[in-house]
Design a protein around this motif. Sequence first.
Motif, PDB file in Angstrom:
ATOM      1  N   ARG A 123      -9.328  57.676   0.019  1.00 20.56           N
ATOM      2  CA  ARG A 123     -10.652  57.958   0.591  1.00 20.56           C
ATOM      3  C   ARG A 123     -10.710  57.580   2.063  1.00 20.56           C
ATOM      4  NH1 ARG A 123     -14.949  54.752  -2.295  1.00 20.56           N
ATOM      5  NH2 ARG A 123     -13.366  53.130  -1.991  1.00 20.56           N
ATOM      6  N   ALA A 152     -14.569  62.596  -3.690  1.00 18.76           N
ATOM      7  CA  ALA A 152     -14.467  61.322  -2.983  1.00 18.76           C
ATOM      8  C   ALA A 152     -13.604  61.463  -1.733  1.00 18.76           C
ATOM      9  CB  ALA A 152     -13.881  60.255  -3.906  1.00 18.76           C
ATOM     10  N   PRO A 157     -11.318  56.098  -7.940  1.00 24.28           N
ATOM     11  CA  PRO A 157     -12.472  56.495  -7.114  1.00 24.28           C
ATOM     12  C   PRO A 157     -13.629  57.132  -7.872  1.00 24.28           C
ATOM     13  CG  PRO A 157     -10.430  57.070  -6.012  1.00 24.28           C
ATOM     14  CD  PRO A 157     -10.060  56.655  -7.410  1.00 24.28           C
ATOM     15  N   GLY A 181     -17.833  54.908  -6.756  1.00 23.87           N
ATOM     16  CA  GLY A 181     -16.681  54.990  -5.901  1.00 23.87           C
ATOM     17  C   GLY A 181     -16.060  53.662  -5.540  1.00 23.87           C
ATOM     18  N   GLN A 240     -13.835  64.396  -9.453  1.00 25.55           N
ATOM     19  CA  GLN A 240     -14.560  63.422  -8.638  1.00 25.55           C
ATOM     20  C   GLN A 240     -13.659  62.825  -7.556  1.00 25.55           C
ATOM     21  OE1 GLN A 240     -17.383  60.748 -10.856  1.00 25.55           O
ATOM     22  NE2 GLN A 240     -16.551  61.797 -12.643  1.00 25.55           N
TER      23      GLN A 240
END
Length: 433
Positions: free
Chosen positions: A319, A168, A410, A420, A164
């Motif tokens: 991110r 992200a 995240p 997130g 993930q």
Amino acid sequence: MAQRTEPAGLKLRLAAAQRLKAVLAYDHFTPLDAGDLADGRDRALANRLITTALRRHGQINDVLADLLEKGLPPRSGSFEAVLRLSLAQLIFLPDLGAHSALFLAVEAVKRDNKARHLSGLMNAVLRRAQANSARYGLMDNARLLPDPFLAGWTAAYGADAVAQFAQALIEGAPLDLTLRDEDADLIDALNAEPVLVDSVRLESRDRPVEALPGFAEGRWWVQDAASAIPARLMGLAPGQTVLDLCAAPGGKTAQLIKAGYKVTALDNDTGRLERLKQNMARLGYAPRIMEADAANYDPASPFDGVLLDAPCSATGTFRRHPEVLWSRNTRDIAGRVRLQQALLANAFRCLAPGGTLIYCVCSLEPAEGEDQVSWILDALPGLELWPIEPKDMAGLEQAVTDKGLVRTHPAMTPGTGNAGMDGFFVARFRRTR
């Protein structure tokens, strides 16, 4: 003689290449603004190219290894930056078309005295990339993360979470705001969703931050939902004194004032302090602001609370700052750990007996988080851990560890909002003597 007309799109390509080249040389990435490109559409496209190249940096590394048997040519000016932008377009932004990627790349290196001799190589490499773009587009997302981080984060957070993380990185971060006051009408005007306590989230926006409702009136400030956690955990009574170390640009300072504390905001960076002053003026807040070194600041009297958001690797912010994944190494992190310890030692000296110390970092590295707790308890007698409890983190109970620390990442979903948030670590201590 008629003035030469530059090809459409070349100016934005050159501006994007210049900015990416600086980031590749370990400068911090800041998006191009109106001073760089006046046309808003050009600016948006240039920033899209740069951020895609940065988010896909790991995969583009693999593409370069496949296309350039001898590696990147040395002392080649803007060649690498232009090539990375063009590969980002060819492979990951097919909606922009292939022709402009090839044509403008060749034209861009021709404008660089240090790279113009490589225009033929640029053309050949990009044509090979175009022919293989479908295959390159199927690369494993695990290649987005550098091997050392991939291994360390998998051990710390698990393979599912790290998968993930990669997603992200591709998607980037939404815009989170902290509200000065509870205001349902403002949330509606912003087209935002509540996330956690007084944090709200804009998944998308069509205007600059400064043009959003409530900005000019100081009704909110930009702050990731994770970054808003530490100040809420101070646990003091209104009117007590709090020192915010490394305070600029002031998000946590604003929270501490909002909570009713008498706040001293300290930082050693003149430029960042000016930004803090501007932010406080917009919000209508008036902390005591000091320019000093947090490692040796000696107050006339100790504070009831100290919040130290310490300089760190900032890997938890990848991110919105994907360059941190490729500009950090183990030596860099070790140096920051030593700095954090010096700051913690002085934060302890600034704290009154019975007072609260909050230590936090926007890092995913245990060396800068969990491991520092062990160091604090060993090196700073008189500080004891004041465990954070799930009830202190309503809406994000899963972030509280079994040792009473806070660890966000995240892949974690805050409150009822969408998934997130930044990677953050928070620990809370009391001074016993």
